[in-house]
Design a protein around this motif. Structure first.
Motif, PDB file in Angstrom:
ATOM      1  N   ARG A  41       0.827  -1.199   0.000  1.00 56.77           N
ATOM      2  CA  ARG A  41       0.000   0.000   0.000  1.00 56.77           C
ATOM      3  C   ARG A  41       0.871   1.263   0.000  1.00 56.77           C
ATOM      4  O   ARG A  41       0.584   2.239  -0.693  1.00 56.77           O
ATOM      5  CB  ARG A  41      -0.919   0.017   1.238  1.00 56.77           C
ATOM      6  N   ARG A 111       7.987  -6.906  -5.724  1.00 58.02           N
ATOM      7  CA  ARG A 111       7.979  -7.944  -4.687  1.00 58.02           C
ATOM      8  C   ARG A 111       9.411  -8.244  -4.238  1.00 58.02           C
ATOM      9  O   ARG A 111       9.695  -8.377  -3.054  1.00 58.02           O
ATOM     10  CB  ARG A 111       7.296  -9.228  -5.191  1.00 58.02           C
ATOM     11  N   ASP A 133       1.899 -14.182   1.022  1.00 58.41           N
ATOM     12  CA  ASP A 133       2.996 -15.099   0.687  1.00 58.41           C
ATOM     13  C   ASP A 133       4.009 -15.203   1.816  1.00 58.41           C
ATOM     14  O   ASP A 133       5.178 -15.461   1.594  1.00 58.41           O
ATOM     15  CB  ASP A 133       3.704 -14.620  -0.588  1.00 58.41           C
TER      16      ASP A 133
HETATM   17  O1   DC Z   1      -3.741  -7.048   3.002  1.00 58.04           O
HETATM   18  P1   DC Z   1      -3.892  -5.750   2.251  1.00 58.04           P
HETATM   19  O2   DC Z   1      -5.298  -5.542   1.711  1.00 58.04           O
HETATM   20  O3   DC Z   1      -3.405  -4.551   3.022  1.00 58.04           O
HETATM   21  O4   DC Z   1      -2.931  -5.893   0.970  1.00 58.04           O
HETATM   22  C1   DC Z   1      -2.839  -4.892  -0.004  1.00 58.04           C
HETATM   23  C2   DC Z   1      -2.507  -5.528  -1.344  1.00 58.04           C
HETATM   24  O5   DC Z   1      -1.204  -6.093  -1.335  1.00 58.04           O
HETATM   25  C3   DC Z   1      -3.461  -6.646  -1.766  1.00 58.04           C
HETATM   26  O6   DC Z   1      -3.844  -6.449  -3.112  1.00 58.04           O
HETATM   27  C4   DC Z   1      -2.661  -7.924  -1.686  1.00 58.04           C
HETATM   28  C5   DC Z   1      -1.234  -7.454  -1.758  1.00 58.04           C
HETATM   29  N1   DC Z   1      -0.345  -8.219  -0.889  1.00 58.04           N
HETATM   30  C6   DC Z   1       0.497  -9.142  -1.473  1.00 58.04           C
HETATM   31  O7   DC Z   1       0.455  -9.330  -2.681  1.00 58.04           O
HETATM   32  N2   DC Z   1       1.379  -9.848  -0.712  1.00 58.04           N
HETATM   33  C7   DC Z   1       1.412  -9.666   0.621  1.00 58.04           C
HETATM   34  N3   DC Z   1       2.287 -10.372   1.357  1.00 58.04           N
HETATM   35  C8   DC Z   1       0.535  -8.745   1.241  1.00 58.04           C
HETATM   36  C9   DC Z   1      -0.342  -8.040   0.445  1.00 58.04           C
END
Ligand code: DC
Length: 228
Positions: A41, A111, A133
């Motif tokens: 975010r 990532r 993940d």
């Molecule tokens: O959990 P969240 O809604 O705050 O996550 C925001 C976005 O980030 C959501 O689209 C999923 C992604 N995300 C991710 O791909 N891997 C993570 N470890 C955590 C979140």
């Protein structure tokens, strides 16, 4: 991260209650906490603020690598999130930041840039982290991996209640559809798709209270520690 640092990972789809449960488990154990979604975010929010296109991969990677962020724990398990000196705790929770986060989270360079930063959260006496993940990619050696689910209907009802508590209105059927679409996107993306680690324990929270889920995780952790 030392090999001995204890880590509990809690992964699962949007709205399964991961964040609340992770906070409570961390607070009961007196461990550190990582809300990994906030890093995606923050990257997205920073990009939007700096007029960086969500297609500009080299620039997004740079932003992710250089995020100047501080997580300041407050009472009641709440975390203030400070980006380059500014409190953005509320802003990054907006629908637009969430939507943009889901886009940047599908970029492998982003990532990768966030990987080391997430691993650096593992410090004594231990870390509880939540995301998509954590058990599969970021902390494959975690002592306990939880995959938390709940039916789309229950998750939509929880979201509806949250919105109502904030004086907002929404339609349950539309929320269910939104959640199903997001699940599909998270599970079918190319990089780090959402799926349980092979050694994760699945908990369906549809019929459980927060306290019941927390107590189940504590019990699983105690039994892991006693046999290791
Ligand atoms: O959990 P969240 O809604 O705050 O996550 C925001 C976005 O980030 C959501 O689209 C999923 C992604 N995300 C991710 O791909 N891997 C993570 N470890 C955590 C979140």
């Amino acid at each position: 991260m030392t090999l001995e640092t204890l880590v509990i990972t809690i992964d699962g789809p949007a709205g399964s209650g991961k964040g609340t449960i992770a906070q409570q488990v961390a607070s009961e154990l007196g461990w550190h906490i990582l809300d990994s979604g906030s890093l995606y975010r923050l990257t997205a929010y920073s990009a939007l603020k700096n007029a960086c296109s969500l297609e500009n991969i080299p620039e997004l990677e740079k932003i992710a690598r250089n995020l100047q962020v501080e997580f300041l724990p407050e009472s009641g398990g709440v975390m203030r999130i400070i980006l380059a000196g500014v409190d953005v705790s509320h802003e990054i929770r907006s629908e637009s930041a969430g939507e943009a986060a889901s886009k940047v989270a599908s970029i492998s360079e982003v990532r990768e840039a966030l990987l080391k930063r997430q691993r650096d959260f593992a410090r004594e006496p231990g870390l509880v982290c939540d995301g998509r993940d954590m058990g599969t990619v970021v902390f494959p050696d975690a002592i306990l991996k939880i995959y938390l689910t709940a039916s789309a209907e229950v998750r939509a009802q929880r979201r509806l209640k949250q919105l109502k508590d904030h004086g907002l209105n929404a339609n349950l059927a539309a929320l269910i559809k939104e959640i199903q679409d997001r699940d599909h996107r998270d599970k079918t993306r190319v990089h780090a798709p959402l799926h349980p680690a092979s050694d994760a324990i699945e908990i369906d929270s549809s019929e459980l209270t927060i306290a019941e889920v927390v107590s189940r995780i504590r019990g699983l952790y105690e039994s892991k520690v006693s046999i290791s």
